[in-house]
Design an enzyme around this catalytic site. Structure first.
Site, PDB file in Angstrom:
ATOM      1  N   GLU B  49       0.831  -1.210   0.000  1.00  0.00           N
ATOM      2  CA  GLU B  49       0.000   0.000   0.000  1.00  0.00           C
ATOM      3  C   GLU B  49       0.863   1.256   0.000  1.00  0.00           C
ATOM      4  O   GLU B  49       0.623   2.195  -0.764  1.00  0.00           O
ATOM      5  CB  GLU B  49      -0.908   0.020   1.238  1.00  0.00           C
ATOM      6  CG  GLU B  49      -1.929  -1.102   1.309  1.00  0.00           C
ATOM      7  CD  GLU B  49      -3.015  -1.030   0.242  1.00  0.00           C
ATOM      8  OE1 GLU B  49      -3.083  -0.030  -0.509  1.00  0.00           O
ATOM      9  OE2 GLU B  49      -3.801  -1.983   0.153  1.00  0.00           O
ATOM     10  N   ASN B  53       1.282   3.889  -3.113  1.00  0.00           N
ATOM     11  CA  ASN B  53       0.934   5.307  -2.949  1.00  0.00           C
ATOM     12  C   ASN B  53       2.034   6.228  -3.463  1.00  0.00           C
ATOM     13  O   ASN B  53       1.755   7.260  -4.073  1.00  0.00           O
ATOM     14  CB  ASN B  53       0.635   5.610  -1.474  1.00  0.00           C
ATOM     15  CG  ASN B  53      -0.778   5.201  -1.093  1.00  0.00           C
ATOM     16  OD1 ASN B  53      -1.583   4.821  -1.940  1.00  0.00           O
ATOM     17  ND2 ASN B  53      -1.079   5.284   0.194  1.00  0.00           N
ATOM     18  N   ARG B 108      -8.541   3.629  -7.499  1.00  0.00           N
ATOM     19  CA  ARG B 108      -8.111   3.456  -6.124  1.00  0.00           C
ATOM     20  C   ARG B 108      -9.365   3.336  -5.262  1.00  0.00           C
ATOM     21  O   ARG B 108     -10.390   3.952  -5.565  1.00  0.00           O
ATOM     22  CB  ARG B 108      -7.260   4.657  -5.653  1.00  0.00           C
ATOM     23  CG  ARG B 108      -6.144   5.065  -6.608  1.00  0.00           C
ATOM     24  CD  ARG B 108      -5.253   3.925  -7.029  1.00  0.00           C
ATOM     25  NE  ARG B 108      -4.777   3.128  -5.897  1.00  0.00           N
ATOM     26  CZ  ARG B 108      -4.492   1.844  -5.967  1.00  0.00           C
ATOM     27  NH1 ARG B 108      -4.635   1.180  -7.077  1.00  0.00           N
ATOM     28  NH2 ARG B 108      -4.060   1.224  -4.901  1.00  0.00           N
TER      29      ARG B 108
HETATM   30  N1  ADP Z   1       2.855   9.046  -1.093  1.00  0.00           N
HETATM   31  C1  ADP Z   1       1.806   9.868  -1.317  1.00  0.00           C
HETATM   32  N2  ADP Z   1       1.991  11.035  -2.002  1.00  0.00           N
HETATM   33  C2  ADP Z   1       0.936  11.869  -2.238  1.00  0.00           C
HETATM   34  N3  ADP Z   1      -0.322  11.633  -1.822  1.00  0.00           N
HETATM   35  C3  ADP Z   1      -0.566  10.509  -1.131  1.00  0.00           C
HETATM   36  C4  ADP Z   1       0.484   9.569  -0.845  1.00  0.00           C
HETATM   37  N4  ADP Z   1      -0.065   8.551  -0.130  1.00  0.00           N
HETATM   38  C5  ADP Z   1      -1.371   8.827   0.005  1.00  0.00           C
HETATM   39  N5  ADP Z   1      -1.688  10.001  -0.584  1.00  0.00           N
HETATM   40  C6  ADP Z   1      -3.027  10.635  -0.600  1.00  0.00           C
HETATM   41  O1  ADP Z   1      -3.864   9.969   0.346  1.00  0.00           O
HETATM   42  C7  ADP Z   1      -5.027   9.452  -0.307  1.00  0.00           C
HETATM   43  C8  ADP Z   1      -5.489   8.174   0.365  1.00  0.00           C
HETATM   44  O2  ADP Z   1      -4.525   7.137   0.213  1.00  0.00           O
HETATM   45  P1  ADP Z   1      -5.010   5.627   0.317  1.00  0.00           P
HETATM   46  O3  ADP Z   1      -5.705   5.428   1.619  1.00  0.00           O
HETATM   47  O4  ADP Z   1      -3.849   4.754   0.036  1.00  0.00           O
HETATM   48  O5  ADP Z   1      -6.098   5.488  -0.832  1.00  0.00           O
HETATM   49  P2  ADP Z   1      -5.915   5.435  -2.428  1.00  0.00           P
HETATM   50  O6  ADP Z   1      -4.490   5.133  -2.720  1.00  0.00           O
HETATM   51  O7  ADP Z   1      -6.826   4.349  -2.824  1.00  0.00           O
HETATM   52  O8  ADP Z   1      -6.331   6.769  -2.964  1.00  0.00           O
HETATM   53  C9  ADP Z   1      -4.636   9.309  -1.755  1.00  0.00           C
HETATM   54  O9  ADP Z   1      -5.746   9.345  -2.622  1.00  0.00           O
HETATM   55  C10 ADP Z   1      -3.711  10.515  -1.941  1.00  0.00           C
HETATM   56  O10 ADP Z   1      -4.468  11.705  -2.141  1.00  0.00           O
HETATM   57 MG    MG Z   2      -3.342   3.777  -1.797  1.00  0.00          MG
END
Ligand code: ADP
Ligand code: MG
Lengths: 109, 145
Positions: B49, B53, B108
């Site tokens: 995960e 991300n 996502r």
């Molecule tokens: N490494 C990252 N860099 C930038 N934004 C991030 C990062 N990790 C998470 N995010 C932000 O947090 C949100 C939620 O992450 P997550 O719970 O993994 O759901 P998803 O990946 O399905 O969108 C993402 O949609 C993004 O906006």
């Molecule tokens: Mg994610």
């Protein structure tokens, strides 16, 4: 990672095996969407019995296809998820879509 | 203050086929704590995960480096830090809400942080818009005597 498509009556089954992560989901999605575009099945079943690893990308894959088949009032089912797949499905609330086939029940015994 | 009893660092390019590589490397490092099969699978999912991300959100349309720092703390706890130098997160609290995603067209589910949270013991997120994001997780692995 592999996906195999099978048809029976008005059900299309996508048999997924191996690791279902973001990388694999992108390829599987293309295969399934190609088939869905041709045949608009009443039910799309994801056979997840052979999924050895899954993260939330698997949930995204199911949700995306659910949106597609709902355009023709189709249904989505997830059959016999492996323990790893089931753990993620439970967390996502998608476990409502789970069905157990008789083959899957036998395999569990 | 916890004692670091082993450590490892690696940098991987943010290609999606490196997601499985990252999971395998972390699992191999964690093996020294003799985790159960279930614990290893949970760690792999949490790592997957965080790395996904970085690739999907942090670097979006570019390929950047993902840094992974691994430590064993006090001989029983796995410490994992996964960071990128990508877009960063404006509102961390909102980003961590289950089902929240800024990228629905990328399919996502908004559940990445929920998986990391439920499969590890502690989760901390540091981020600065335009600078990058660092996710730190710990999991106690050797409770069995
Ligand atoms: N490494 C990252 N860099 C930038 N934004 C991030 C990062 N990790 C998470 N995010 C932000 O947090 C949100 C939620 O992450 P997550 O719970 O993994 O759901 P998803 O990946 O399905 O969108 C993402 O949609 C993004 O906006
Ligand atoms: Mg994610």
């Amino acid at each position: 990672m592999a996906v195999e498509i099978r048809y029976e009556n008005n059900t299309m089954t996508a048999v997924i095996s191996g690791e279902l992560d973001h990388h694999a989901a992108a390829e599987i999605r293309m295969t399934i969407d190609g088939e869905l575009g041709r045949c608009s099945p009443e039910t799309l079943t994801f056979d997840m019995s052979g999924v050895t690893f899954m993260d939330s990308s698997g949930v995204g894959l199911v949700l995306g296809r659910l949106r597609t088949v709902q355009q023709w009032n189709g249904k989505v089912r997830i059959s016999d998820p492996s323990p790893r797949a089931e753990k993620i499905l439970k967390l996502s609330g998608l476990n409502a879509l789970i069905v157990r086939s008789s083959a899957g029940k036998k395999a569990k015994k | 203050m916890k004692t670091v009893t082993n450590r490892m660092k690696m940098t991987i390019a943010g290609y999606s086929n490196n997601e499985s590589l990252a999971r395998m490397c972390v699992a191999a490092f964690a093996a020294q704590l003799d985790p159960t099969v279930e614990e290893i699978s949970d760690i792999k999912a949490a790592v997957s995960e965080a790395v996904t991300n970085c690739i999907v959100h942090g670097y979006r349309d570019t390929i950047g480096d993902i840094d992974i720092t691994l430590r064993i703390l006090d001989g029983d706890t796995l410490y994992i830090k996964i960071s990128d130098k990508g877009t960063g997160i404006e509102d961390i609290e909102q980003a961590m809400q289950p089902m929240f995603t800024t990228c629905p067209e990328g399919e996502r589910a908004g559940l990445g942080f929920a998986v990391m949270e439920s499969f590890t013991d502690t989760l901390r997120v540091h981020s600065r818009p335009g600078k990058g994001t660092a996710v730190t997780m710990t999991k106690v692995l050797r409770r069995r005597g």
